[in-house]
Design a protein around this motif. Structure first.
Motif, PDB file in Angstrom:
ATOM      1  N   ALA A 144       0.639  -1.195  -0.114  1.00 24.05           N
ATOM      2  CA  ALA A 144      -0.096  -0.133   0.108  1.00 24.05           C
ATOM      3  C   ALA A 144       0.723   1.031  -0.018  1.00 24.05           C
ATOM      4  CB  ALA A 144      -0.708   0.367   1.437  1.00 24.05           C
ATOM      5  N   LEU A 145       1.292   2.062   1.306  1.00 20.59           N
ATOM      6  CA  LEU A 145       2.536   2.770   1.136  1.00 20.59           C
ATOM      7  C   LEU A 145       3.892   2.424   0.690  1.00 20.59           C
ATOM      8  CD1 LEU A 145       1.848   4.617   4.623  1.00 20.59           C
ATOM      9  CD2 LEU A 145       1.850   6.302   1.819  1.00 20.59           C
ATOM     10  N   ALA A 146       3.874   1.487   1.303  1.00 22.50           N
ATOM     11  CA  ALA A 146       5.231   0.434   1.114  1.00 22.50           C
ATOM     12  C   ALA A 146       5.757  -0.342  -0.002  1.00 22.50           C
ATOM     13  CB  ALA A 146       6.056   1.031   2.372  1.00 22.50           C
ATOM     14  N   ASP A 147       6.604  -1.366  -1.026  1.00 24.89           N
ATOM     15  CA  ASP A 147       7.343  -2.135  -1.033  1.00 24.89           C
ATOM     16  C   ASP A 147       7.394  -2.594  -0.092  1.00 24.89           C
ATOM     17  OD1 ASP A 147       5.549  -2.672  -3.738  1.00 24.89           O
ATOM     18  OD2 ASP A 147       6.864  -0.605  -4.211  1.00 24.89           O
ATOM     19  N   TRP A 148       8.152  -4.143   0.333  1.00 24.79           N
ATOM     20  CA  TRP A 148       8.566  -4.706   0.862  1.00 24.79           C
ATOM     21  C   TRP A 148       9.344  -5.575   0.582  1.00 24.79           C
ATOM     22  CZ3 TRP A 148       3.891  -5.511   0.433  1.00 24.79           C
ATOM     23  CH2 TRP A 148       3.438  -7.282   0.640  1.00 24.79           C
ATOM     24  N   GLU A 149      10.816  -6.462   0.582  1.00 24.80           N
ATOM     25  CA  GLU A 149      11.496  -7.335   0.733  1.00 24.80           C
ATOM     26  C   GLU A 149      12.584  -8.411   1.994  1.00 24.80           C
ATOM     27  OE1 GLU A 149      15.461  -6.450  -0.856  1.00 24.80           O
ATOM     28  OE2 GLU A 149      15.300  -4.049  -0.701  1.00 24.80           O
ATOM     29  N   GLN A 150      12.773  -9.577   2.142  1.00 24.18           N
ATOM     30  CA  GLN A 150      12.795  -9.701   2.721  1.00 24.18           C
ATOM     31  C   GLN A 150      14.126 -10.412   2.912  1.00 24.18           C
ATOM     32  OE1 GLN A 150       9.840 -12.920   3.309  1.00 24.18           O
ATOM     33  NE2 GLN A 150      10.766 -13.992   5.442  1.00 24.18           N
ATOM     34  N   LEU A 151      15.222  -9.260   3.802  1.00 24.96           N
ATOM     35  CA  LEU A 151      16.253  -9.737   3.700  1.00 24.96           C
ATOM     36  C   LEU A 151      16.816 -11.118   4.861  1.00 24.96           C
ATOM     37  CD1 LEU A 151      17.424  -5.884   4.350  1.00 24.96           C
ATOM     38  CD2 LEU A 151      16.922  -7.361   1.789  1.00 24.96           C
ATOM     39  N   SER A 152      15.840 -11.314   5.543  1.00 24.64           N
ATOM     40  CA  SER A 152      16.504 -12.872   6.166  1.00 24.64           C
ATOM     41  C   SER A 152      15.421 -13.307   6.757  1.00 24.64           C
ATOM     42  CB  SER A 152      17.139 -12.579   7.236  1.00 24.64           C
ATOM     43  OG  SER A 152      16.632 -11.701   8.424  1.00 24.64           O
ATOM     44  N   ARG A 171      12.456  -5.430   5.422  1.00 26.71           N
ATOM     45  CA  ARG A 171      12.679  -3.579   4.368  1.00 26.71           C
ATOM     46  C   ARG A 171      11.407  -3.265   3.852  1.00 26.71           C
ATOM     47  NH1 ARG A 171      18.493  -1.879   2.716  1.00 26.71           N
ATOM     48  NH2 ARG A 171      18.954  -1.841   5.388  1.00 26.71           N
ATOM     49  N   PHE A 172      11.656  -1.739   4.358  1.00 25.99           N
ATOM     50  CA  PHE A 172      10.033  -1.722   3.082  1.00 25.99           C
ATOM     51  C   PHE A 172      10.531  -0.707   2.666  1.00 25.99           C
ATOM     52  CE2 PHE A 172       6.076  -4.000   4.892  1.00 25.99           C
ATOM     53  CZ  PHE A 172       7.107  -4.983   5.554  1.00 25.99           C
TER      54      PHE A 172
END
Lengths: 500, 310
Positions: free
Chosen positions: A73-81, A86-87
């Motif tokens: 919605a406001l942010a994309d994210w990635e799973q670093l571990s 991280r958003f």
């Protein structure tokens, strides 16, 4: 000097012309609510109306799509571990309604506030998996978890409030400042709320009208333009015949069910619960009592949910089979199974319960129906003081609900396993699903669990009630949401009289 | 004598209000349903529940909570709503004007209907007029407000379009709720006026008035009605107390933002401070109106002397 005067004159003329050419202030849209929103602070609000209004006022990091998967919605994210997400805040988002820009600092301040147990936020419990929140730059927020949680992004659905106002203890509960598509304008009294749509300054008035009949009469008299849900089916049927209004329906996910005590000698018997399941004519109730505004349910999660089970056998209406099952359990017409059935004092729920009582009576179950005010009823259910009760789960988005409702460790006060259902198999499926590293594996475990629950029947699933939106004929552009939110108001418009 | 009467009534009133406050406080804590549960839902962890209980002061023993509540009350601090986090004083100040407005309007409606009906029924006793007035009174008493309200809306707002359906927007919006609330009271009052008038009609002073050659209208209105109003005033005082305490059903039907709807919402949410403050407000207005009724009674009937047996 004359030149200066001329410039001033020109400027004034431009302003006057500009104002003359501007669109006239449009009429407000008036939305009838069944209950008033209690709190405009997303860090504290818990009731459904507040949650829906706050969605309009505040933006959130994550939302859900139609299959209940978390989406940016406001942010994309990635799973670093497994324990680090991280958003990245989208840069094209609106500023807060007070003009300040929404940055990573606001996200951190909002979640830090909730995570601080001293602030007693009711959302603290759902976020305890968060270890800490840090910020990279203005657009990067890092969430570090205490343990791996693949469903974590789905937890970040709380509206973001400005950090500089958190610091000054701003009373968000009565003067909300968010960055959502609507801004707060006024609250003349507890029954009225005025919001402005940010993009065109269109005014929306939310008016609380608790009585459903009066709400409908107000719609028919043109004093409100629209309303959603909380109407008895006969009123919906009545409005469908009225040419001045339009009725929209959308399949909902609010799950109605019958719950049983596994500590009671009668209802702990699988034969009895199965007999009850086959004795209820759900199709008839949906068609004639709910006026078609529901669909039969087979599980707590709807089949379209990413973790839902699509291949469950429907529970069929077979009164003869129900009678045979009761005989197997040792009951007969002469010695019927006796069950106390508890429900709330809501008139429509009592009407439904009376019908269920009659259908169960037809197969030889002697049902003693008792209705209580909400506080007493809910208190009894949590304390396990019941044989059978009916309730609904509302606003379910994540499959965590299975742990909360059916795991043996979730017996109140540790969860909502109100019937004291204890199944090693169910516990194993839930534990495996929760430990699964990815959504696919989780889904497989949850589907197996739902098959097991369909056999064990700790709940007899009844139906998912539809959402109903009713508006005057000239109202256009509202798209209904599966969870009944009011996001559709962003595109609401009034058609010109010629178009009618 | 008058000062002694006032002091004694004030002390009695204080004792009654204190009794009500105690009763409500302890009963609220006894009924099932917990505000923390309502606010957090079942999903809350025990630690969160404990944190919120502490934040709301509900972790203390009930008697400690009571002492704290009374200490705050002695400083006219009604507290803050658990749910909306707003000061209760503000909530009450917002809602009271609406309730007073509706209560007074309903009383006016009731008197305007009851006085002529009661007199008519008494003067024309045993005639069709009497039967009709009795029928209207019976109708008014028998019809519940939750039915009467929507019916009046249907006719007055939807069919005729004269009044708004609900809400509090101008004088027009007051008419239908005042009619709904006033009709039942009018029925009771008209029956009382009728019986009081019938008792008085054959009194000596009425015969004397007639013997002096006064017009029948003057005899009834000046001599009869004035005396018949005495018992009615007591009833009006009590009923006004009830009206000011918030007509729960009427306020709900007409979405009238008054005290009645506030207390219902607060009870549902187990918002203890709001319920306590509202009940305190209601009981105070009841007691105050009772005292005022006693004073009015003595003022209207000089035979009644304060502090002495009539």
């Amino acid at each position: 000097m004359p030149m200066v005067n001329l410039k001033r004159f020109m400027a004034l003329a431009l302003i006057v012309l500009g104002s003359a050419c501007a669109d006239p202030v449009p009429d407000a849209f008036r939305f009838g609510l069944a209950s008033a929103p209690a709190n405009f602070d997303p860090r504290f609000a818990t009731d459904a109306t507040s949650a829906r209004i706050n969605r309009l006022l505040y933006d959130r990091l994550v939302d859900f799509n139609d299959t209940f998967e978390p989406v940016p919605a406001l942010a994309d994210w990635e799973q670093l571990s497994p324990t680090h997400y991280r958003f990245h805040l989208k840069t094209n988002k609106r500023p807060f309604h007070d003009g300040a820009l929404l940055t990573a600092n606001d996200v951190k301040a909002t979640y830090d506030f909730i995570l601080n147990a001293d602030n007693a936020s009711p959302h603290h419990a759902s976020l305890t998996v968060i270890d800490r929140v840090t910020i990279g730059d203005e657009t990067i927020v890092d969430f570090f978890l205490k343990r791996p949680e693949p469903l974590f992004p789905g937890y970040l659905v709380i509206g973001i409030v400005p950090a500089h106002l958190i610091a000054t203890n701003h009373p968000f509960h009565e003067h909300p400042v968010g960055s959502g598509p609507f801004s707060f304008q006024a609250r003349p009294d507890e029954t009225q709320l005025h919001l402005l749509r940010v993009r065109d300054q269109q005014r929306f008035e939310f008016i609380t009208i608790p009585d459903p009949t009066v709400r409908v009469l107000k719609l028919m008299a043109g004093e409100i333009d629209m309303l959603q849900n909380d109407l008895p089916p006969e009123l919906i049927g009545y409005l469908e015949r009225d040419r001045m209004v339009k009725v929209q329906r959308k399949s909902g996910t609010n799950f109605s069910y019958l719950g049983f005590s596994f500590e009671d000698a009668v209802t702990r018997q699988a034969f009895v619960r199965r007999a009850i399941a086959h004795a209820i004519n759900r199709q008839e109730i949906i068609e004639y009592v709910l006026d078609g505004a529901a669909r039969p349910a087979e599980s707590l999660l709807p089949p379209e949910h990413w973790a839902g089970a699509q291949d469950l056998d429907p529970i069929t209406y077979e009164p003869e089979k129900a009678q045979a099952l009761l005989r197997q359990a040792g009951y007969s017409r002469e010695h019927p199974a006796k069950i106390v059935y508890k429900t709330s004092s809501d008139p429509f729920r009592i009407r439904l319960a009376t019908i269920l009582q009659r259908q169960l009576q037809d197969v030889g179950i002697d049902v003693d129906l008792r209705s209580y005010d909400w506080g007493t009823f809910y208190g009894d259910i949590k304390a396990g003081r019941f044989q059978m009760y009916s309730l609904a789960w509302v606003g379910i988005h994540t499959p965590d609900i299975f742990d909360y409702v059916f795991h043996s460790r979730s017996i109140p006060p540790h969860g909502a396993n109100r019937g004291r259902f204890r199944s090693t198999l169910a516990d194993t499926f839930i534990d495996h699903a929760q430990a699964a590293p990815d959504l696919e594996t989780k889904q497989r475990w949850y589907v197996q669990l739902q098959h097991h629950l369909a056999d064990a029947l700790p709940y007899v699933p009844l139906w998912y009630e539809d959402h109903i939106f009713i508006a005057r004929r000239e109202i256009e552009g509202f798209t209904m949401a599966r969870d009944g939110n009011y996001d559709g108001l962003r595109h609401l418009r009034r058609s010109s009289p010629d178009a009618l | 004598m008058f000062i002694r009467f006032l002091i004694s009534r004030f002390l009695t009133a204080l004792a009654v209000v204190f009794g009500v406050v105690c009763l409500v406080f302890f009963l609220l804590h006894l009924v099932p349903g917990d505000p923390v549960e309502v606010m957090l839902g079942e999903s809350a962890r025990p630690a969160d529940r404990a944190a919120l209980q502490q934040a709301l002061g509900l972790n203390q023993p009930v008697h400690v909570q009571f002492v704290r509540y009374m200490a705050n009350l002695s400083q006219f601090d009604l507290g803050t709503s658990f749910y909306s986090k707003r000061p209760i004083r503000d909530l009450l100040l917002e809602r009271l004007p609406a309730t007073v407005e509706l209560g007074v309007a309903a009383l006016l409606v009731a008197l305007l209907m009851a006085v002529p009906l009661g007199i008519l029924a008494a003067v024309k006793k045993g005639t069709a007029w009497d039967v009709a007035a009795t029928g209207i009174a019976l109708f008014g008493v028998s019809i519940p407000n939750f039915w009467m309200g929507p019916m009046l809306i249907l006719v007055g707002a939807l069919w005729l379009g004269w009044f708004p359906v609900s809400g509090r927007e101008g004088v027009a919006s007051l008419v239908l709720p005042a009619l709904t609330l006033g009709t039942a009271l009018a029925a009771i009052l008209s029956r009382m006026i009728r019986s009081a008038m019938l008792e008085i009609m054959n009194e000596d002073f009425m015969r004397t008035a007639r013997g002096k050659g006064l017009a029948e209208r003057t005899v009834i209105l000046r001599h009869g009605l004035r005396n018949a109003l005495l018992p009615v005033i007591t009833l009006v005082g009590l009923q006004l107390g009830a009206l000011l305490s918030g007509a729960v059903i009427t306020e709900t039907v007409f979405s009238w933002p008054g005290i009645g709807s506030l207390v219902v919402e607060a009870i549902h949410r187990r918002d203890y401070p709001v319920v306590q403050a509202t009940v305190l407000c209601i009981s105070t207005s009841y007691v105050a109106l009772n005292v005022l009724t006693d004073l009015a009674y003595a003022w209207i009937d000089p035979r009644v002397r304060l502090g002495s047996q009539p």
